[in-house]
Write an enzyme that holds these catalytic residues in place. Structure first.
Site, PDB file in Angstrom:
ATOM      1  N   CYS A 117      51.997  31.915  45.370  1.00 39.72           N
ATOM      2  CA  CYS A 117      51.175  31.958  46.596  1.00 39.72           C
ATOM      3  C   CYS A 117      50.969  30.580  47.224  1.00 39.72           C
ATOM      4  O   CYS A 117      50.504  30.487  48.360  1.00 39.72           O
ATOM      5  CB  CYS A 117      49.833  32.621  46.311  1.00 39.72           C
ATOM      6  N   HIS A 127      45.436  30.644  51.886  1.00 36.96           N
ATOM      7  CA  HIS A 127      46.170  31.784  51.322  1.00 36.96           C
ATOM      8  C   HIS A 127      45.226  32.981  51.260  1.00 36.96           C
ATOM      9  O   HIS A 127      44.079  32.869  50.825  1.00 36.96           O
ATOM     10  CB  HIS A 127      46.681  31.433  49.926  1.00 36.96           C
ATOM     11  N   ASN A 156      47.429  40.766  50.256  1.00 42.01           N
ATOM     12  CA  ASN A 156      47.895  39.469  49.771  1.00 42.01           C
ATOM     13  C   ASN A 156      49.421  39.466  49.841  1.00 42.01           C
ATOM     14  O   ASN A 156      50.078  40.182  49.079  1.00 42.01           O
ATOM     15  CB  ASN A 156      47.400  39.270  48.333  1.00 42.01           C
TER      16      ASN A 156
HETATM   17  N1  ACO Z   1      39.724  50.900  42.017  1.00 44.80           N
HETATM   18  C1  ACO Z   1      38.661  51.255  41.286  1.00 44.80           C
HETATM   19  N2  ACO Z   1      38.279  50.612  40.177  1.00 44.80           N
HETATM   20  C2  ACO Z   1      38.997  49.541  39.806  1.00 44.80           C
HETATM   21  C3  ACO Z   1      40.110  49.097  40.529  1.00 44.80           C
HETATM   22  C4  ACO Z   1      40.478  49.823  41.675  1.00 44.80           C
HETATM   23  N3  ACO Z   1      41.537  49.493  42.426  1.00 44.80           N
HETATM   24  N4  ACO Z   1      40.626  48.010  39.906  1.00 44.80           N
HETATM   25  C5  ACO Z   1      39.848  47.769  38.846  1.00 44.80           C
HETATM   26  N5  ACO Z   1      38.867  48.689  38.779  1.00 44.80           N
HETATM   27  C6  ACO Z   1      37.830  48.838  37.773  1.00 44.80           C
HETATM   28  C7  ACO Z   1      38.150  48.179  36.460  1.00 44.80           C
HETATM   29  O1  ACO Z   1      38.959  49.002  35.670  1.00 44.80           O
HETATM   30  C8  ACO Z   1      36.771  47.982  35.885  1.00 44.80           C
HETATM   31  O2  ACO Z   1      36.351  49.207  35.336  1.00 44.80           O
HETATM   32  P1  ACO Z   1      35.487  49.241  33.964  1.00 44.80           P
HETATM   33  O3  ACO Z   1      34.225  48.506  34.294  1.00 44.80           O
HETATM   34  O4  ACO Z   1      35.306  50.701  33.744  1.00 44.80           O
HETATM   35  O5  ACO Z   1      36.331  48.551  32.947  1.00 44.80           O
HETATM   36  C9  ACO Z   1      35.919  47.702  37.099  1.00 44.80           C
HETATM   37  O6  ACO Z   1      36.655  48.165  38.235  1.00 44.80           O
HETATM   38  C10 ACO Z   1      35.596  46.251  37.266  1.00 44.80           C
HETATM   39  O7  ACO Z   1      36.802  45.510  37.107  1.00 44.80           O
HETATM   40  P2  ACO Z   1      36.841  43.949  37.293  1.00 44.80           P
HETATM   41  O8  ACO Z   1      38.231  43.463  37.033  1.00 44.80           O
HETATM   42  O9  ACO Z   1      35.713  43.340  36.505  1.00 44.80           O
HETATM   43  O10 ACO Z   1      36.464  43.861  38.838  1.00 44.80           O
HETATM   44  P3  ACO Z   1      36.216  42.584  39.704  1.00 44.80           P
HETATM   45  O11 ACO Z   1      34.927  42.677  40.371  1.00 44.80           O
HETATM   46  O12 ACO Z   1      36.555  41.318  38.953  1.00 44.80           O
HETATM   47  O13 ACO Z   1      37.306  42.761  40.835  1.00 44.80           O
HETATM   48  C11 ACO Z   1      39.426  41.866  41.476  1.00 44.80           C
HETATM   49  C12 ACO Z   1      38.682  42.765  40.499  1.00 44.80           C
HETATM   50  C13 ACO Z   1      39.277  42.434  42.866  1.00 44.80           C
HETATM   51  C14 ACO Z   1      40.907  41.848  41.094  1.00 44.80           C
HETATM   52  C15 ACO Z   1      38.805  40.463  41.397  1.00 44.80           C
HETATM   53  O14 ACO Z   1      38.735  40.002  40.079  1.00 44.80           O
HETATM   54  C16 ACO Z   1      39.569  39.500  42.200  1.00 44.80           C
HETATM   55  O15 ACO Z   1      39.586  39.567  43.407  1.00 44.80           O
HETATM   56  N6  ACO Z   1      40.194  38.512  41.565  1.00 44.80           N
HETATM   57  C17 ACO Z   1      41.022  37.584  42.239  1.00 44.80           C
HETATM   58  C18 ACO Z   1      42.388  37.981  41.937  1.00 44.80           C
HETATM   59  C19 ACO Z   1      43.290  37.909  43.122  1.00 44.80           C
HETATM   60  O16 ACO Z   1      42.934  37.857  44.272  1.00 44.80           O
HETATM   61  N7  ACO Z   1      44.539  37.902  42.758  1.00 44.80           N
HETATM   62  C20 ACO Z   1      45.543  37.870  43.715  1.00 44.80           C
HETATM   63  C21 ACO Z   1      46.691  37.169  43.177  1.00 44.80           C
HETATM   64  S1  ACO Z   1      46.301  35.553  42.813  1.00 44.80           S
HETATM   65  C22 ACO Z   1      46.388  34.718  44.166  1.00 44.80           C
HETATM   66  O17 ACO Z   1      46.874  35.150  45.148  1.00 44.80           O
HETATM   67  C23 ACO Z   1      45.817  33.369  44.083  1.00 44.80           C
END
Ligand code: ACO
Length: 322
Positions: free
Chosen positions: A116, A249, A279
Site C-alpha cells: 500500500c 492511503h 482499500n
Molecule cells: N462482519 C461482521 N463481523 C466481523 C467482520 C465482518 N466483516 N469481520 C470481523 N468481524 C468480527 C470478528 O470476527 C470479531 O468477532 P468476535 O468478537 O466474535 O471474535 C469482531 O467482529 C471484532 O473483530 P475485530 O477484528 O476485533 O474488529 P475491529 O474492530 O478490530 O475491526 C478491522 C476489524 C476493521 C479489520 C480493523 O481492525 C481495522 O480496520 N484494521 C486496520 C486494518 C486495515 O485497514 N487493513 C487494510 C490493509 S493494511 C493497509 O492498507 C495499511
C-alpha cells in the site's frame, strides 16, 4: 536546479460499484452493511472482471493522465508501476503496460513492490531520476486487482479491499514541485500483513490469500503515518497549517481520521475515497488524487501531502506543491 512537478492525473475503476449488501449476498458472508460501514467507512468497492489485469486498469488510467498532461505516450521516458497484484511473475506489469500504451522509444519500465506504500515509493524513485537530469517525463502508476488475493470466506479481510488504478505524469520543471520525500521499511513486521504463498515446482505452496492482524495494523498505521507526515513537513520547512490537503492511503476511515487528528489537521482537509473505493492498496493515493483534481478540490499551487503504509511493513510520504 531541476525540480519535478505532477503535470497530469488519471484513474480508472473497473465495472460498477459493488455495495456491501451485494458483496455479502454474492459470497454468503456472515456480515452486515452496518458492521462494515461503522468499522471501516467502506460502503462500496469496484471489482475487476475475470481476465481484467493490473496492466489493463493501468492502461486506462495512464491514457487519462497523459491526456491531462497534454503528452503523448512516446513523450514518456520512464515507467514505474506500483503493484502487489502483477499480471505475471515476469515480465513486469510496467513492461506489459509499455506495450499496451504503444511506447516504442525504449523507455525503462519496472515495477515497485511496497504494497500500500507502493505509489509513494514509485513517486519518490521517479523524482530522483528526474532531479538527476537523466529523465524528463515519467509515468507513475498504482494499479491493483486485490480481489484476486482475497479469501472470500474470511469476512475480516474480504470486505476491505477493491480494484482500481491511478496514474500521474511527473515532469522536470523550473519550479517546485516535489518538496520532500521520505521512505521507510521494517521487515520485522512482515507477518502482520502478508500473502504468504509462493509458486514452487508448478504448484502454489503456502497460503496465497491476504492475511492480517487488523488491530495491530491499525495501531502501526496511525503511528507511522503521523511520524512520516511530520518528517516531510520538517524537511520542507512547512507547518501543518500550510497544508491544503492530506491524501493518505485509503485503508479505513478511522485510520484516516485518527491520523488527521494526531497531526492537528482539520478532518475536512483529508481526502477520503475509501467509502466508495475500498482499500485499493497502491492505487488508492493516485485514485484519490485524481478524483479530487477532477472535482476541482485540488488546485494548482496547493500543498499536498501524500502518504502510505503497507505490508512489509513499508511506509512513506511525498510533500509537493501541485
Ligand atoms: N462482519 C461482521 N463481523 C466481523 C467482520 C465482518 N466483516 N469481520 C470481523 N468481524 C468480527 C470478528 O470476527 C470479531 O468477532 P468476535 O468478537 O466474535 O471474535 C469482531 O467482529 C471484532 O473483530 P475485530 O477484528 O476485533 O474488529 P475491529 O474492530 O478490530 O475491526 C478491522 C476489524 C476493521 C479489520 C480493523 O481492525 C481495522 O480496520 N484494521 C486496520 C486494518 C486495515 O485497514 N487493513 C487494510 C490493509 S493494511 C493497509 O492498507 C495499511
Amino acid at each position: 536546479m531541476i525540480f519535478t512537478r505532477i503535470t497530469g492525473t488519471g484513474s480508472y475503476l473497473p465495472g460498477q460499484p459493488v455495495s456491501n449488501q451485494a458483496l455479502i449476498a454474492l459470497h454468503a458472508l456472515d456480515s452486515s452493511d452496518d458492521w462494515i460501514s461503522e468499522r471501516t467507512g467502506i460502503r462500496a468497492r469496484h471489482i475487476a472482471a475475470v481476465g481484467e489485469t493490473s496492466s489493463d486498469l493501468a492502461f486506462h488510467a495512464c491514457q487519462r493522465a497523459l491526456a491531462a498532461a497534454g503528452r503523448s505516450a512516446n513523450d514518456v521516458d520512464l515507467i514505474i508501476v506500483a503493484t502487489s497484484t502483477p499480471d505475471y511473475i515476469f515480465p513486469s506489469t510496467a513492461a506489459l503496460l509499455q506495450k499496451k500504451l504503444g511506447i516504442t522509444n525504449g523507455a525503462p519500465a519496472f515495477d515497485v513492490q511496497a504494497v500500500c506504500s507502493g505509489f509513494v515509493y514509485a513517486l519518490s524513485v521517479a523524482e530522483k531520476f528526474i532531479r538527476s537530469g537523466s529523465h524528463q517525463c515519467a509515468l507513475i502508476v498504482g494499479s491493483e486487482v486485490f480481489s484476486r488475493i482475497m479469501d472470500w470466506s474470511d469476512r475480516g479481510t474480504c470486505v476491505l479491499f477493491g480494484d482500481g488504478a491511478g496514474a500521474v505524469v511527473l515532469e522536470a520543471s523550473n519550479s517546485p514541485g516535489v518538496l520532500a520525500t521520505a521512505l521507510h521499511a521494517d521487515g520485522s513486521h512482515a507477518d502482520m500483513l502478508s500473502v504468504p504463498g509462493q509458486i514452487r515446482g508448478g504448484q502454489v505452496t503456502g497460503d496465497p490469500f491476504l492475511r492480517m492482524d487488523g488491530q495491530a495494523v491499525f495501531k502501526f498505521a496511525v503511528k507511522v503515518l503521523t511520524e512520516v507526515a511530520n518528517e516531510v513537513l520538517h524537511t520542507a520547512g512547512l507547518t501543518v497549517d500550510q497544508l491544503d490537503w492530506l491524501i493518505p492511503h485509503q485503508a479505513n476511515v478511522r485510520i484516516l481520521q485518527s491520523t488527521a487528528k494526531k497531526l492537528g489537521l482539520p478532518s475536512e482537509k483529508c481526502i477520503v475515497t475509501v467509502d466508495h473505493h475500498g482499500n485499493t492498496s497502491a492505487a488508492s493515493i493516485p485514485l484519490a488524487l485524481d478524483e479530487a483534481v477532477c472535482q476541482g478540490r485540488v488546485q494548482p499551487g496547493q500543498n499536498l501531502l501524500l502518504e502510505g503504509v503497507g505490508g512489509g511493513f513499508t511506509w512513506g510520504a511525498v510533500l509537493l506543491t501541485f
